[in-house]
Enzyme design. Structure first.
Site, PDB file in Angstrom:
ATOM      1  N   CYS A 261       0.828  -1.222   0.000  1.00 33.85           N
ATOM      2  CA  CYS A 261       0.000   0.000   0.000  1.00 33.85           C
ATOM      3  C   CYS A 261       0.855   1.262   0.000  1.00 33.85           C
ATOM      4  CB  CYS A 261      -0.912   0.035   1.229  1.00 33.85           C
ATOM      5  SG  CYS A 261      -1.803  -1.489   1.538  1.00 33.85           S
TER       6      CYS A 261
ATOM      7  N   HIS B  37      -5.980   2.202   5.623  1.00 30.52           N
ATOM      8  CA  HIS B  37      -6.582   1.342   4.593  1.00 30.52           C
ATOM      9  C   HIS B  37      -7.289   0.206   5.303  1.00 30.52           C
ATOM     10  CE1 HIS B  37      -7.256  -1.219   1.247  1.00 30.52           C
ATOM     11  NE2 HIS B  37      -6.208  -2.007   1.418  1.00 30.52           N
TER      12      HIS B  37
ATOM     13  N   HIS C  55     -10.090  -3.224   5.079  1.00 26.67           N
ATOM     14  CA  HIS C  55     -10.806  -4.214   4.283  1.00 26.67           C
ATOM     15  C   HIS C  55     -12.173  -4.463   4.927  1.00 26.67           C
ATOM     16  CE1 HIS C  55      -7.275  -6.310   1.947  1.00 26.67           C
ATOM     17  NE2 HIS C  55      -7.246  -4.996   1.845  1.00 26.67           N
TER      18      HIS C  55
ATOM     19  N   GLU D 149     -26.696  12.021  10.882  1.00 28.19           N
ATOM     20  CA  GLU D 149     -25.893  12.866  11.776  1.00 28.19           C
ATOM     21  C   GLU D 149     -24.384  12.624  11.632  1.00 28.19           C
ATOM     22  OE1 GLU D 149     -26.864  15.337  13.481  1.00 28.19           O
ATOM     23  OE2 GLU D 149     -25.320  15.686  15.005  1.00 28.19           O
TER      24      GLU D 149
ATOM     25  N   HIS E  96     -12.901  -4.522  -2.416  1.00 25.39           N
ATOM     26  CA  HIS E  96     -11.606  -4.557  -1.724  1.00 25.39           C
ATOM     27  C   HIS E  96     -11.665  -3.827  -0.376  1.00 25.39           C
ATOM     28  CE1 HIS E  96      -6.972  -3.764  -2.250  1.00 25.39           C
ATOM     29  NE2 HIS E  96      -7.319  -3.772  -0.983  1.00 25.39           N
TER      30      HIS E  96
HETATM   31  C1  LIG Z   1      -5.170 -10.286   2.332  1.00 27.98           C
HETATM   32  S1  LIG Z   1      -3.875  -9.760   1.324  1.00 27.98           S
HETATM   33  C2  LIG Z   1      -4.240  -8.072   1.130  1.00 27.98           C
HETATM   34  C3  LIG Z   1      -3.195  -7.295   0.369  1.00 27.98           C
HETATM   35  O1  LIG Z   1      -3.097  -7.771  -0.936  1.00 27.98           O
HETATM   36  C4  LIG Z   1      -3.537  -5.844   0.322  1.00 27.98           C
HETATM   37  O2  LIG Z   1      -4.838  -5.647  -0.196  1.00 27.98           O
HETATM   38  C5  LIG Z   1      -3.445  -5.132   1.630  1.00 27.98           C
HETATM   39  O3  LIG Z   1      -4.306  -4.366   1.986  1.00 27.98           O
HETATM   40  C6  LIG Z   1      -2.284  -5.291   2.524  1.00 27.98           C
HETATM   41  O4  LIG Z   1      -1.070  -5.293   1.830  1.00 27.98           O
HETATM   42  P1  LIG Z   1       0.287  -5.422   2.644  1.00 27.98           P
HETATM   43  O5  LIG Z   1       1.359  -5.438   1.612  1.00 27.98           O
HETATM   44  O6  LIG Z   1       0.222  -6.678   3.481  1.00 27.98           O
HETATM   45  O7  LIG Z   1       0.357  -4.204   3.554  1.00 27.98           O
HETATM   46 ZN   LIG Z   2      -5.870  -3.862   0.623  1.00 26.37          ZN
END
Ligand SMILES: CSC[C@@H](O)[C@@H](O)C(=O)COP(=O)(O)O
Ligand SMILES: [Zn+2]
Length: 239
Positions: A91, A108, A110, A143, A200
């Site tokens: 990232c 970031h 998920h 809100e 993602h």
């Molecule tokens: C579950 S693997 C997820 C990664 O490919 C990526 O999307 C992520 O967010 C983290 O990347 P990373 O290189 O481990 O910091």
């Molecule tokens: Zn990611």
């Protein structure tokens, strides 16, 4: 990476819990409990003065220790500290894009709520026959929208009657390949502090760690609410 960057432990060792190397580890532990960084996905980076603090790639983010943290010189993008064996987060170029926008911290996640919102917007676009390019998540009259700033070049926070817009970009096979579309979304939505990545997750940034965290929490609240509103047949916007 430079061989001499192997040591430089003084850049990451501190008793201050708010030193970025300590703070990233604490934040990732709490983000893990929110389901934001499980299974090694997601992460957080902090810029402080001339230095950028980056987590390693592919590690369990909730178990990281300050010794695992990379340090980059922001101006030259050269590594000042490289932990042995590890690679920097995939990232990194996306975090750097946020720092180029003036951010002090980029988160970031998920989060499944973020992913679900992108899927709902994808289905809406397909049903309307719209292209996926330049889709965004929109919500108003909730809100928690007041937890999001009006924009980078604007003062204050969004109001209850304002519409929040978060652009969505398409996912790529490799995280780093998202960089150009993230930058394009930042240009198209100059007031945004977040970009969703379809199927993602989301990148959220703020002027400092506290603001980035507040914004990430407010957005995740809104993404979750939006998914639950949809299951109840409630609209996100009135126009
Ligand atoms: C579950 S693997 C997820 C990664 O490919 C990526 O999307 C992520 O967010 C983290 O990347 P990373 O290189 O481990 O910091
Ligand atoms: Zn990611």
């Amino acid at each position: 990476m430079q061989g001499s960057a192997q040591a430089n432990d003084q850049l990451i060792l501190s008793d201050d819990p708010y030193h970025p190397a300590n703070h990233i580890c604490t934040l990732c532990r709490s983000f893990y409990n929110l389901g934001w960084v499980t299974g090694t996905g997601g992460g957080t980076s902090i810029r402080k003065g001339p230095h950028v603090f980056i987590a390693p790639s592919g590690v369990q983010k909730e178990l990281m220790r300050p010794e695992n943290i990379f340090v980059l010189d922001y101006a030259t993008t050269s590594y000042l500290r490289v932990p042995p064996v590890l690679k920097p987060s995939a990232c990194t170029p996306l975090f750097m894009a946020a720092f180029d926008m003036g951010a002090g911290c980029c988160i970031h996640t998920h989060s499944q709520w973020a992913v679900l919102v992108t899927l709902l917007v994808e289905r809406d676009a397909a049903q309307k026959g719209d292209k996926l390019e330049d889709t965004c998540f929109e919500i108003e009259k909730i809100e928690q929208i007041k937890g999001i700033p009006r924009g980078r070049r604007k003062q204050g926070m969004l109001g209850f009657f304002d519409k929040l817009r978060v652009p969505i970009i398409e996912n790529t096979a490799h995280e780093e390949d998202l960089t150009s579309s993230l930058e394009a979304a930042m240009d198209r939505y100059p007031d945004t502090y977040a970009v969703l990545v379809r199927r993602h997750g989301v990148y959220v940034w703020g002027d400092d760690v506290q603001k980035a965290k507040t914004q990430a929490e407010s957005l995740d609240y809104l993404f979750r609410l939006a998914v639950e509103m949809r299951t109840l047949g409630l609209p996100w916007t009135t126009s």
